[in-house]
Write a protein that holds these residues in place. Structure first.
Motif, PDB file in Angstrom:
ATOM      1  N   ASP A  16       0.894  -1.046   0.073  1.00  0.00           N
ATOM      2  CA  ASP A  16       0.047   0.003   0.036  1.00  0.00           C
ATOM      3  C   ASP A  16       0.814   1.257   0.119  1.00  0.00           C
ATOM      4  O   ASP A  16       1.931   1.357   0.776  1.00  0.00           O
ATOM      5  N   GLY A  17       0.539   2.063  -0.820  1.00  0.00           N
ATOM      6  CA  GLY A  17       1.394   3.410  -0.884  1.00  0.00           C
ATOM      7  C   GLY A  17       2.357   3.590  -1.877  1.00  0.00           C
ATOM      8  O   GLY A  17       2.959   4.718  -2.221  1.00  0.00           O
ATOM      9  N   PHE A  18       2.879   2.277  -2.307  1.00  0.00           N
ATOM     10  CA  PHE A  18       3.712   2.381  -3.402  1.00  0.00           C
ATOM     11  C   PHE A  18       3.333   2.508  -4.880  1.00  0.00           C
ATOM     12  O   PHE A  18       2.178   1.685  -5.287  1.00  0.00           O
ATOM     13  N   SER A  19       3.744   3.140  -5.645  1.00  0.00           N
ATOM     14  CA  SER A  19       3.368   3.476  -7.061  1.00  0.00           C
ATOM     15  C   SER A  19       4.461   3.028  -8.064  1.00  0.00           C
ATOM     16  O   SER A  19       5.731   2.769  -7.546  1.00  0.00           O
ATOM     17  N   LEU A  20       4.157   2.714  -9.346  1.00  0.00           N
ATOM     18  CA  LEU A  20       5.334   2.382 -10.196  1.00  0.00           C
ATOM     19  C   LEU A  20       5.476   3.425 -10.923  1.00  0.00           C
ATOM     20  O   LEU A  20       5.034   4.072 -11.570  1.00  0.00           O
ATOM     21  N   GLU A  21       7.032   3.632 -11.215  1.00  0.00           N
ATOM     22  CA  GLU A  21       7.582   4.989 -11.775  1.00  0.00           C
ATOM     23  C   GLU A  21       8.200   4.315 -12.973  1.00  0.00           C
ATOM     24  O   GLU A  21       9.267   3.488 -12.734  1.00  0.00           O
ATOM     25  N   HIS A  22       8.298   5.079 -14.086  1.00  0.00           N
ATOM     26  CA  HIS A  22       9.069   4.717 -15.164  1.00  0.00           C
ATOM     27  C   HIS A  22      10.275   5.800 -15.001  1.00  0.00           C
ATOM     28  O   HIS A  22      10.361   6.836 -15.293  1.00  0.00           O
ATOM     29  N   LEU A  23      11.541   5.201 -14.795  1.00  0.00           N
ATOM     30  CA  LEU A  23      12.855   5.983 -14.561  1.00  0.00           C
ATOM     31  C   LEU A  23      12.955   6.906 -15.628  1.00  0.00           C
ATOM     32  O   LEU A  23      13.138   8.104 -15.669  1.00  0.00           O
ATOM     33  N   MET A  24      13.142   6.050 -16.956  1.00  0.00           N
ATOM     34  CA  MET A  24      13.017   6.889 -18.084  1.00  0.00           C
ATOM     35  C   MET A  24      11.659   7.174 -18.506  1.00  0.00           C
ATOM     36  O   MET A  24      10.538   6.442 -18.975  1.00  0.00           O
ATOM     37  N   PRO A  25      10.995   8.459 -18.598  1.00  0.00           N
ATOM     38  CA  PRO A  25       9.517   8.607 -18.574  1.00  0.00           C
ATOM     39  C   PRO A  25       9.203   8.380 -20.181  1.00  0.00           C
ATOM     40  O   PRO A  25       9.874   8.259 -20.925  1.00  0.00           O
ATOM     41  N   LYS A  26       7.748   8.021 -20.198  1.00  0.00           N
ATOM     42  CA  LYS A  26       7.224   7.806 -21.570  1.00  0.00           C
ATOM     43  C   LYS A  26       7.478   9.086 -22.430  1.00  0.00           C
ATOM     44  O   LYS A  26       7.454   9.020 -23.877  1.00  0.00           O
ATOM     45  N   LYS A  27       7.300  10.262 -21.628  1.00  0.00           N
ATOM     46  CA  LYS A  27       7.635  11.516 -22.655  1.00  0.00           C
ATOM     47  C   LYS A  27       8.958  11.977 -22.534  1.00  0.00           C
ATOM     48  O   LYS A  27       9.093  13.186 -22.518  1.00  0.00           O
ATOM     49  N   TRP A  28       9.890  10.958 -22.542  1.00  0.00           N
ATOM     50  CA  TRP A  28      11.429  11.391 -22.197  1.00  0.00           C
ATOM     51  C   TRP A  28      11.761  12.299 -23.431  1.00  0.00           C
ATOM     52  O   TRP A  28      12.475  13.188 -23.019  1.00  0.00           O
ATOM     53  N   GLU A  29      11.202  12.409 -24.468  1.00  0.00           N
ATOM     54  CA  GLU A  29      11.788  13.482 -25.601  1.00  0.00           C
ATOM     55  C   GLU A  29      11.440  14.713 -25.155  1.00  0.00           C
ATOM     56  O   GLU A  29      12.053  15.690 -25.527  1.00  0.00           O
ATOM     57  N   ASN A  30      10.613  15.331 -24.110  1.00  0.00           N
ATOM     58  CA  ASN A  30      10.255  16.456 -23.861  1.00  0.00           C
ATOM     59  C   ASN A  30      11.564  17.061 -23.164  1.00  0.00           C
ATOM     60  O   ASN A  30      11.858  18.404 -23.542  1.00  0.00           O
ATOM     61  N   ASN A  31      12.156  16.454 -22.307  1.00  0.00           N
ATOM     62  CA  ASN A  31      13.386  16.933 -21.675  1.00  0.00           C
ATOM     63  C   ASN A  31      14.483  16.293 -21.478  1.00  0.00           C
ATOM     64  O   ASN A  31      15.792  16.719 -21.127  1.00  0.00           O
ATOM     65  N   TRP A  32      14.493  15.062 -22.189  1.00  0.00           N
ATOM     66  CA  TRP A  32      15.873  14.128 -22.199  1.00  0.00           C
ATOM     67  C   TRP A  32      16.719  14.390 -23.480  1.00  0.00           C
ATOM     68  O   TRP A  32      15.918  14.916 -24.780  1.00  0.00           O
ATOM     69  N   GLU A  33      17.826  14.052 -23.577  1.00  0.00           N
ATOM     70  CA  GLU A  33      18.533  14.296 -24.856  1.00  0.00           C
ATOM     71  C   GLU A  33      18.076  13.420 -25.915  1.00  0.00           C
ATOM     72  O   GLU A  33      17.995  12.071 -25.680  1.00  0.00           O
ATOM     73  N   ILE A  34      18.131  13.792 -27.127  1.00  0.00           N
ATOM     74  CA  ILE A  34      17.407  12.976 -28.203  1.00  0.00           C
ATOM     75  C   ILE A  34      18.948  12.140 -28.765  1.00  0.00           C
ATOM     76  O   ILE A  34      19.514  12.837 -29.001  1.00  0.00           O
ATOM     77  N   PRO A  35      18.866  10.812 -29.012  1.00  0.00           N
ATOM     78  CA  PRO A  35      19.768  10.144 -29.773  1.00  0.00           C
ATOM     79  C   PRO A  35      19.809  10.702 -31.002  1.00  0.00           C
ATOM     80  O   PRO A  35      19.099  11.305 -31.577  1.00  0.00           O
ATOM     81  N   ASP A  36      20.998  10.276 -31.787  1.00  0.00           N
ATOM     82  CA  ASP A  36      21.395  10.675 -33.032  1.00  0.00           C
ATOM     83  C   ASP A  36      20.970   9.702 -34.064  1.00  0.00           C
ATOM     84  O   ASP A  36      20.999   9.912 -35.055  1.00  0.00           O
ATOM     85  N   SER A  37      20.104   8.761 -33.736  1.00  0.00           N
ATOM     86  CA  SER A  37      19.461   7.844 -34.855  1.00  0.00           C
ATOM     87  C   SER A  37      17.954   7.589 -34.425  1.00  0.00           C
ATOM     88  O   SER A  37      17.988   7.670 -33.296  1.00  0.00           O
ATOM     89  N   LYS A  38      17.363   7.369 -35.504  1.00  0.00           N
ATOM     90  CA  LYS A  38      15.869   6.997 -35.445  1.00  0.00           C
ATOM     91  C   LYS A  38      15.740   5.600 -34.566  1.00  0.00           C
ATOM     92  O   LYS A  38      15.087   5.343 -33.837  1.00  0.00           O
ATOM     93  N   GLU A  39      16.767   4.677 -34.849  1.00  0.00           N
ATOM     94  CA  GLU A  39      16.748   3.349 -34.185  1.00  0.00           C
ATOM     95  C   GLU A  39      17.071   3.448 -32.800  1.00  0.00           C
ATOM     96  O   GLU A  39      16.411   2.592 -31.828  1.00  0.00           O
ATOM     97  N   LYS A  40      17.839   4.433 -32.276  1.00  0.00           N
ATOM     98  CA  LYS A  40      18.151   4.525 -31.019  1.00  0.00           C
ATOM     99  C   LYS A  40      16.834   4.986 -30.009  1.00  0.00           C
ATOM    100  O   LYS A  40      16.787   4.921 -29.072  1.00  0.00           O
ATOM    101  N   VAL A  41      16.085   6.070 -31.036  1.00  0.00           N
ATOM    102  CA  VAL A  41      14.982   6.631 -30.451  1.00  0.00           C
ATOM    103  C   VAL A  41      13.974   5.450 -30.059  1.00  0.00           C
ATOM    104  O   VAL A  41      13.249   5.435 -29.196  1.00  0.00           O
ATOM    105  N   GLU A  42      13.803   4.558 -31.275  1.00  0.00           N
ATOM    106  CA  GLU A  42      12.886   3.579 -31.092  1.00  0.00           C
ATOM    107  C   GLU A  42      13.334   2.685 -29.815  1.00  0.00           C
ATOM    108  O   GLU A  42      12.414   2.042 -29.291  1.00  0.00           O
ATOM    109  N   LEU A  43      14.530   2.185 -29.848  1.00  0.00           N
ATOM    110  CA  LEU A  43      15.165   1.559 -28.698  1.00  0.00           C
ATOM    111  C   LEU A  43      14.627   2.091 -27.512  1.00  0.00           C
ATOM    112  O   LEU A  43      14.428   1.257 -26.437  1.00  0.00           O
ATOM    113  N   ASN A  44      14.678   3.429 -26.930  1.00  0.00           N
ATOM    114  CA  ASN A  44      14.461   4.090 -25.875  1.00  0.00           C
ATOM    115  C   ASN A  44      12.976   3.696 -25.617  1.00  0.00           C
ATOM    116  O   ASN A  44      12.546   3.602 -24.513  1.00  0.00           O
ATOM    117  N   ASN A  45      12.192   3.926 -26.824  1.00  0.00           N
ATOM    118  CA  ASN A  45      10.772   3.835 -26.274  1.00  0.00           C
ATOM    119  C   ASN A  45      10.522   2.272 -26.003  1.00  0.00           C
ATOM    120  O   ASN A  45       9.523   2.109 -25.495  1.00  0.00           O
TER     121      ASN A  45
END
Length: 600
Positions: free
Chosen positions: A499-528
């Protein structure tokens, strides 16, 4: 009240009898599950031999005679029983439209309608409010019925349930007619009969409805207050539970039965407030809420019958079982029922599972089964816990089953076959002289199909690294890992509440808003992809603000420090960068712990 008698349905569908549904009653509300149960009851009675005295009681019909408004009619207010009487008329109408001979069609027509003194065709039931027009359209308008039938049959078969439940919302009368027509069409087609034989079967179905579905007919006098009686019947009334029906069926009013009841029913189910609260408390079973008593009676009956049992037909199944027993065998069953109930009473559930330690193996097992929603395992578990008296051996058996369930969950393997799987395992165990963890493991390891295989370490590793589980399951896995961590002798407090614990995505689902964007589409897809896997998920106390949840890692890491009390979460905060490499490293550590907890 003038009378209360057992009556056959045919007595309500004769001559000029007509039933008016009072304005204060609800509209027709029966749905697919009600129609299914009703038609199955009819077919069940049809299938028994012609000379059988078998009947299926369907409830009560209460009527009050009123002043007739038309010559040739005997009119009544239908105080109670409109749902079942309407259903019967719609079933008869479906049979009429499937009949092969005009004589049969006319016979059925004279059951659902009658002709008054002015030769006007009148419906047997006069509905109130919104159902009146639709009900009479089904009874009298052949074009209306055929158009709706063609609309239904034009759909793929797997869409029919949606048609009944959604398209026909607020049109339950029409849905009922079409459901019966489709079900009966399939039933008749499966018989592979010629037209003459099919027509005879339709006549037999009608005769069964008329004769073998009795009701209690209560006739009120004109002085009785219909509204008051209806309110008394329906306001705050509690339908008899399966347990109450079963108790009334098992125990008669004689000294022998009273003693049997006191020693083997009252003593375990009703002796004190704690017992009553335990057995009446609600539990989740699939999509339904059921009482603990119902789930126990279900589990016991599965053990006895060694076959599947439908919860909605539980009392009927018990009646069928009881009728096969001699008086002495029935006494033995009642005593055996109590002994199983005593075992079931000790199964941890509800409040017992809110906080636990890793060492509390019984609590841990049933907490996992509950969170993973593995309810079909309960008959098997009741049988095992009844048979296995050695505590150490029971601990090993639960460990085997826990590993089996947890590994399959982590690997995201199907649960659709679990009902048959655990039933088959129950039947197998009942053949053994002695149940042991070694024999159980050997049996589970013998399964080779995807629906029942015991996953290997490699399959588990693939599940940890590459599967996205639903949050509830991931939360439970991380919780058990945390309990395992707290099992260290050097730790002061070994218990933990989820009780009281929640689940947190350490790398958030909307990481592209504030995290560094990788240099390739493949790396972006891997993150997701990777952010959904177990290595990127952590338990935190409370819940982060939605703005902080998507913050850059340095900001989020600092904020997580406030919410993190578990070692498995805090160890992630030592990473200056949180990326796919960090997720994989954490996944490896989680995998190593998982195969240590849930061994094969």
């Amino acid at each position: 009240m003038l009378s209360a008698n057992k009556e056959k349905i045919q007595s309500f569908l004769m001559g000029g009898s007509q039933y008016h549904i009072p304005f204060f009653q609800r509209p027709y509300v029966w749905k697919v599950e009600n129609w299914q149960e009703f038609i199955e009851s009819v077919i069940e009675q049809v299938e028994v031999s012609d000379d059988s005295e078998s009947e299926h009681f369907i409830g009560t019909i209460i009527v009050q005679q009123k002043e007739s408004t038309k010559i040739g009619a005997i009119e009544y207010d239908l105080v109670d029983g409109q749902q079942r009487l309407t259903t019967i008329c719609l079933l008869l109408k479906a049979l009429q439209d499937l009949a092969q001979k005009d004589a049969t069609k006319n016979w059925i027509q004279n059951l659902v309608t009658f002709t008054d003194s002015e030769a006007e065709l009148c419906p047997r039931i006069i509905h109130s409010r919104k159902d009146v027009e639709l009900f009479e359209a089904v009874l009298f308008d052949a074009t209306h019925n055929q158009e709706n039938w063609e609309a239904l049959t034009a759909l793929p078969k797997d869409q029919w349930d949606d048609f009944f439940n959604k398209t026909l919302e607020h049109k339950a009368v029409l849905g009922c007619y079409l459901y019966f027509r489709s079900t009966l069409s399939e039933y008749l087609a499966a018989k592979n009969m010629d037209k003459e034989e099919q027509n005879n079967l339709i006549k037999k179905l009608v005769q069964t409805i008329l004769i073998k579905l009795p009701v209690i007919h209560m006739a009120l006098s004109k002085k009785d207050d219909v509204q008051e009686i209806f309110d008394t019947i329906n306001s705050q009334g509690v339908k008899l539970t399966t347990a109450e029906l079963l108790k009334n069926f098992l125990f008669k009013n004689d000294q022998k039965s009273i003693k049997l009841y006191q020693e083997n029913w009252y003593s375990i189910f009703e002796a004190n407030e704690d017992d009553i609260e335990f057995w009446s408390s609600d539990r989740t079973s699939g999509r339904m809420r059921r009482s603990t008593m119902e789930l126990f009676l279900y589990s016991y009956l599965v053990i006895k019958k060694e076959s599947t049992v439908k919860l909605e037909k539980l009392f009927r199944e018990y009646k069928s079982l009881i009728k096969q027993k001699t008086p002495d065998e029935l006494v033995e069953m009642i005593i055996d029922l109590k002994e199983h109930a005593e075992v079931y009473r000790q199964i941890p559930d509800g409040i017992d599972l809110r906080a636990l330690s890793y060492a509390e193996y019984k609590k841990r097992f049933f907490q996992i089964a509950s969170e993973f929603e593995i309810t079909t395992i309960m008959p098997l578990m009741l049988y095992i816990m009844k048979q296995v008296k050695d505590g150490e051996e029971l601990k090993k058996i639960l460990a085997v089953l826990e590993s089996y369930i947890a590994r399959r969950t982590i690997c995201k393997m199907t649960t659709k076959n679990y009902n048959n799987l655990f039933l088959g395992l129950l039947v197998e165990l009942k053949k053994w002289d002695k149940i042991t963890s070694e024999k159980l493991l050997e049996k589970l390891l013998s399964y080779k199909e995807d629906t029942n295989v015991f996953p290997t370490d490699e399959q588990v590793k693939d599940g940890v690294f590459n599967k996205a589980l639903i949050n509830k399951y991931t939360r439970e896995i991380l919780y058990i890992i945390s309990l395992y961590d707290l099992n260290d002798p050097k730790t002061d407090n070994h218990s933990l509440s989820l009780d009281g614990f929640s689940l947190e995505h350490l790398m958030p689902k909307k990481w592209e808003n504030n995290w560094e964007i990788p240099d390739s589409k493949e790396k972006v897809e891997l993150n997701n992809f990777k952010l959904l896997t177990l290595g990127n998920l952590a338990l935190i106390k409370g819940s982060l603000n939605s703005k902080l949840r998507d913050s850059a890692w340095p900001i989020k890491r600092e904020e997580l420090n406030t919410y993190s009390t578990l070692n498995r979460t805090r160890e992630c905060l030592g990473n200056a960068v949180w990326d796919v490499k960090a997720i994989n490293e954490r996944s490896q550590k989680l995998y190593e712990t998982i195969v240590e907890i849930w061994k094969k």
